[in-house]
Design a protein around this motif. Structure first.
Motif, mmCIF file in Angstrom:
data_model
loop_
_atom_site.group_PDB
_atom_site.id
_atom_site.type_symbol
_atom_site.label_atom_id
_atom_site.label_comp_id
_atom_site.label_asym_id
_atom_site.label_seq_id
_atom_site.Cartn_x
_atom_site.Cartn_y
_atom_site.Cartn_z
ATOM 1 N N VAL A 1 44.020 45.620 37.331
ATOM 2 C CA VAL A 1 43.916 44.353 38.060
ATOM 3 C C VAL A 1 44.478 43.229 37.201
ATOM 4 N N TRP A 2 45.400 42.458 37.780
ATOM 5 C CA TRP A 2 45.872 41.221 37.166
ATOM 6 C C TRP A 2 45.259 40.060 37.943
ATOM 7 N N THR B 1 50.019 36.255 31.492
ATOM 8 C CA THR B 1 50.544 36.742 30.214
ATOM 9 C C THR B 1 50.555 38.260 30.102
ATOM 10 N N ASN B 2 49.881 38.948 31.014
ATOM 11 C CA ASN B 2 49.712 40.402 30.983
ATOM 12 C C ASN B 2 48.823 40.850 29.826
ATOM 13 N N SER C 1 56.179 38.665 34.507
ATOM 14 C CA SER C 1 57.362 39.363 35.016
ATOM 15 C C SER C 1 57.102 40.842 35.276
ATOM 16 N N ILE C 2 56.191 41.460 34.521
ATOM 17 C CA ILE C 2 55.933 42.883 34.730
ATOM 18 C C ILE C 2 55.305 43.125 36.102
ATOM 19 N N PRO D 1 40.652 30.987 38.069
ATOM 20 C CA PRO D 1 41.834 30.307 37.514
ATOM 21 C C PRO D 1 42.265 30.892 36.182
ATOM 22 N N LEU D 2 43.555 30.882 35.961
ATOM 23 C CA LEU D 2 44.084 31.342 34.685
ATOM 24 C C LEU D 2 43.633 30.404 33.578
ATOM 25 N N GLY D 3 43.376 30.978 32.425
ATOM 26 C CA GLY D 3 42.944 30.178 31.289
ATOM 27 C C GLY D 3 43.305 30.896 30.002
#
Length: 479
Positions: free
Chosen positions: A220-221, A88-89, A281-282, A387-389
């Motif tokens: 950092v993403w 989601t950025n 997308s960024i 993991p993404l959450g």
């Protein structure tokens, strides 16, 4: 590094001229020894890839004689790092490296530099110290009894000690171990890219994120077993990007800082990994600005039984001794630490009878610490790849700084604990001082070593590292 110089100068032949080799040439010359470095390439290439220069490495470079003004001019101070949700950025947290607990307790700042710049610093300082270097010199054979090497031209060179700084695919390592090492791929890699600053400026959203007034120097993403790191390098008007990811099984890559793969309409990062699809997308737009990628696979090798040949004339250092994650946060300082420890010990050399115990001490001091380096790098990458959450799960991490109480105060949800736990590793690695470790060993064992008659070879019970000089163990992490 140690200010003393050896009363018994030796002739060191160093095989390999990257970070470990150049650091060894410099450190051993400063310790009073003759040095000949042999590098198979022409030595001209300088990788533009960015790396983080942690406080312990800054201290190492200053001790080596790098002027502080040059370090500040040719690097970028990293005051803080922002953590963002990869999908989601969304802003998730901030790490303040410009914190009194770092600059005060560790004696240096965190910086970002180019890999090639680090090599240039070390080579310049080594030349100034009087180290001899020969490029386009491919070593094809090693004689561990005579401490000699044979070049592809047929020329034979002889010294007193051969040091292998020739990396993960070392040709010297089998001479020490007696067999080929089983080097395994982990299926993961760091995909390194550089992006000119002017390209970022043309994208309004990226410009605000990476160049705005509140921009962090290290962004950092994280997400789903992978992460993207961006280092700001304004002194060269570039950004360095690394995607830590699982590589496709058909991607043929080997660790090579000179292997830059072009990226264009027909070739993209997605040819190497599918992990990019997890990101906002960024992030994809940022990576699309790169012209080339340097893929550096993460390899693993079982710990060696010994880093030193039984005749005590050949020793390993850097990735030849212990393979670190290529380009990871703590990796460069591990190789430099090997060089500095070895030189600090051999600055005390007053008799050839001391060579065996000093080589043994070098291994005893360094082996546990480089294992700690590797574990810390793996733990950091693991923590940044959870993991993404939902963003709410990380609401307590909007702002945090290094503090001894953070690990105890961390929530027990796993993710927060791992993120806060980064600081435990950070301080354990960055507080270690190679010169002090060598001096501690000498204070404990220097007298008996100086009195040795030189009878016998190999490692005796005399040369065991004392517990206070060894690194604090870190739980093993799998890359």
């Amino acid at each position: 590094m140690s200010s003393s110089t050896s009363a018994c100068p030796l002739r060191f032949i160093i095989v390999g001229g990257s970070i470990a080799g150049m650091a060894s040439a410099l450190a051993l010359r400063k310790a009073g020894h003759e040095v000949l470095l042999l590098e198979k390439s022409d030595g001209m290439y300088r990788s533009p890839i960015g790396i983080v220069c942690m406080p312990n490495m800054v201290r190492q470079l200053i001790r080596f004689g790098l002027p502080l003004e040059r370090l500040e001019r040719e690097s970028t101070i990293c005051a803080r790092s922002d953590l963002r949700h990869g999908g989601t950025n969304a802003f998730m947290g901030r790490v303040y490296f410009a914190h009194p607990d770092i600059e005060g307790d560790l004696g240096a700042k965190v910086s970002s530099i180019q890999h090639g710049q680090l090599r240039t610093w070390l080579e310049d300082l080594a030349r100034e110290a009087g180290a001899k270097m020969r490029f386009n010199s491919l070593v094809t054979q090693i004689d561990p009894q005579r401490a000699s090497v044979r070049l592809s031209t047929g020329e034979t060179l002889e010294g007193d000690i051969i040091l292998a700084a020739d990396g993960w695919d070392s040709i010297v390592r089998p001479v020490v171990t007696g067999e080929q090492s089983d080097i395994q791929r982990t299926g993961r890699a760091g995909l390194h890219m550089t992006i000119p600053q002017d390209r970022v400026e043309k994208d309004e959203e990226l410009r605000e994120l990476l160049l705005g007034g509140e921009a962090a120097q290290w962004v950092v993403w994280y997400g789903n077993g992978c992460c993207v790191e961006v280092y700001s390098l304004p002194h060269v008007k570039q950004y360095s990007v690394r995607l830590h990811a699982t590589v496709r099984t058909d991607a043929s890559i080997v660790p090579d800082w000179t292997a830059r793969r072009p990226l264009d309409a027909s070739r993209s990062v997605t040819d190497l990994t599918a992990d990019l699809e997890h990101f906002h997308s960024i992030v994809k737009r940022l990576i699309a600005l790169a012209d080339a990628v340097t893929p550096m696979p993460y390899l693993k090798m079982d710990p060696l039984e010994s880093w030193v040949h039984e005749d005590n004339k050949v020793a390993l250092l850097g990735d030849a001794a212990f393979i670190q994650p290529s380009g990871a946060t703590y990796t460069p300082s591990a190789s430099i630490g090997d060089a500095e420890t070895l030189a600090a010990l051999f600055s005390r050399l007053s008799s050839r009878t001391q060579i065996a115990p000093l080589l043994s001490a070098y291994e005893d001091i360094r082996a546990p610490h480089v294992a700690q380096h590797a574990a810390a790098s793996a733990a950091l990458l693991t923590a940044l790849s959870f993991p993404l959450g939902p963003a709410e799960a990380f609401s307590d991490l909007v702002s945090f700084a290094p503090d001894a109480q953070l690990a105890d105060a961390a929530e027990e949800d796993g993710r927060s604990a791992r993120l806060h736990g980064i600081w435990t590793d950070f301080f354990a690695v960055c507080a270690h001082d190679e010169v002090e470790a060598a001096e501690s060993w000498w204070r404990a064992w220097g007298g008996p070593v100086a009195d040795q008659s030189g009878a016998g070879k190999g490692k005796g019970k005399l040369v065991q590292a004392s517990p206070d000089m060894l690194a604090i163990p870190i739980q093993d992490q799998e890359l």
